[in-house]
Enzyme design. Structure first.
Site, PDB file in Angstrom:
ATOM      1  N   ARG A   1       0.852  -1.185   0.000  1.00 63.57           N
ATOM      2  CA  ARG A   1       0.000   0.000   0.000  1.00 63.57           C
ATOM      3  C   ARG A   1       0.892   1.241   0.000  1.00 63.57           C
ATOM      4  NH1 ARG A   1      -2.821  -0.683   5.798  1.00 63.57           N
ATOM      5  NH2 ARG A   1      -2.817  -2.841   5.133  1.00 63.57           N
TER       6      ARG A   1
ATOM      7  N   ARG B   1      10.060   7.452   5.164  1.00 64.81           N
ATOM      8  CA  ARG B   1       9.770   8.800   5.678  1.00 64.81           C
ATOM      9  C   ARG B   1      10.449   9.056   7.019  1.00 64.81           C
ATOM     10  NH1 ARG B   1       3.377   8.992   5.188  1.00 64.81           N
ATOM     11  NH2 ARG B   1       3.700  10.970   6.293  1.00 64.81           N
TER      12      ARG B   1
ATOM     13  N   ASP C   1       0.578   5.365   1.351  1.00 65.03           N
ATOM     14  CA  ASP C   1      -0.257   6.234   2.179  1.00 65.03           C
ATOM     15  C   ASP C   1      -0.871   7.386   1.379  1.00 65.03           C
ATOM     16  OD1 ASP C   1      -0.086   4.916   4.549  1.00 65.03           O
ATOM     17  OD2 ASP C   1       1.519   6.170   5.387  1.00 65.03           O
TER      18      ASP C   1
END
Lengths: 246, 246
Positions: free
Chosen positions: B50, B197, B52
């Protein structure tokens, strides 16, 4: 009065071009409104040249007269906080009162960007004209070289051009290619209305094999807009840089 | 049944991430809907992973089972004509029934993009995190090198991670710089939730001089999320490439 010069960048997608017009929603309108909010003073912006609807600018240059005492190093940040995120002031300086963003300009560079891949790069979809065709780059570059120098570019000017003379000097031009993406960089002492887009429309015909270098020489000599190729889409065009003598 | 694999690209700005969720408006929803319109058949897409909300993909890989007889070379064009212009199918092929976009993935590469210039490049404003600070690149690169190899990356994983093990191998990583723009490319055998991140948020602290290379070594060894830097903004992240053994 002070004469303030600014280098500005804008994404042309959402605007009806640079210059104020009755339909509204132009880059000039938005800039002048931000300046009113900042200074309380209505100014009249002069640009190095107008850009059409959908055309972008990396380094458009503008100037305006103001009596505002705001120090010049504060203008960019102060205006950017009042501008939408598709218009940005990159720098500002104070120039002599006789500086004029258009008349004082010595050289301009435009970029025209094309994506020849079957499927467009979606991250550049608003900046790069999608033209998924195999193109003959050597022939395009040879044709482009024929346009460098001082010529009467009537064949490559919109018939709506109101200029007294269509003689301009293309100082340099190059066509870069990387992974199916083309970038034409063209520098001149000035450009006629739609000139870069008509050059691109003509080069694309050369790239597809419909025309040869000799055809481009013939088109240039004809001084007849109807002989050249179509006007390429606005969104691939970007005013890259404007140069002055200082 | 046939197993169709596709490489897709999307601009994450307008979506609530890749994976279907109750709030709706995900890339998966839009893709599955386009496939229903094309084939009349509801499919269940599996992605390599996935992404975000706000995260982009240049080369996300998906697969799904279908009984549609549409030839594989037609899928990309057929779907692109039914997809919004911020989602694009780059290619499609038919793969063995046991191919699984996530379990079969061998390597993934992410890019994280930063603009350190005073004023952001508006043409990349949705893809590049604006962080107008002077950064110590040599120190950032030295710290990044400490993360290459097989490690327990618990310090660099969201506390919401549900993975059984946090050991992953970073195969390579490099930090490019050009005109104040940084691009981190990082390749690994897999990444934990928010891992890239958090690595970026940590490297930025090193770049600013708040931490040194030794601090990063200490943070990695701590296996404690609270020791690492903040999670950098989603919009600078792009899933660059997913590699398989074939």
């Amino acid at each position: 009065m002070r004469n303030i010069r600014m280098v500005i960048s804008y994404v042309g997608t959402s605007y009806h071009g640079f210059q104020t017009q009755p339909i509204g929603n132009t880059v000039q309108d938005v800039l002048e409104q931000a300046i009113v909010v900042l200074t309380g003073e209505k100014v009249n912006i002069t640009a190095s040249g107008r850009t059409d609807a959908g055309v972008h600018a990396r380094g458009q240059v503008i100037n305006f007269l103001t009596s505002s005492p705001i120090p010049v190093h504060r203008w960019a940040l102060a205006l950017n906080s009042r501008l939408p995120d598709d218009i940005s002031v990159l720098r500002a300086d104070e120039v002599p009162l006789d500086f004029h963003a258009s008349y004082s300009a010595k050289r301009k560079t435009y970029r025209y960007s094309i994506d020849t891949n079957k499927f467009a790069d979606i991250f550049e979809r608003y900046y790069r004209f999608h033209y998924p065709m195999p193109l003959r780059l050597p022939e395009m570059r040879a044709a482009l070289a024929k346009l460098v120098g001082q010529h009467d570019f009537t064949s490559f000017a919109s018939q709506r051009s109101t200029k007294r003379t269509h003689t301009r000097t293309v100082i340099s031009a190059r066509l870069d290619e990387s992974e199916g993406k083309l970038d034409l960089f063209i520098t001149g002492d000035g450009f006629l209305y739609n000139m870069v887009r008509i050059i691109v429309g003509t080069l694309l015909r050369v790239g597809e094999g419909k025309w040869n270098v000799d055809d481009v020489v013939r088109i240039l000599a004809a001084k007849d807009r109807t002989k050249a190729g179509p006007t390429a889409m606005a969104h691939g065009l970007m005013l890259w840089e404007v140069e002055y003598d200082d």
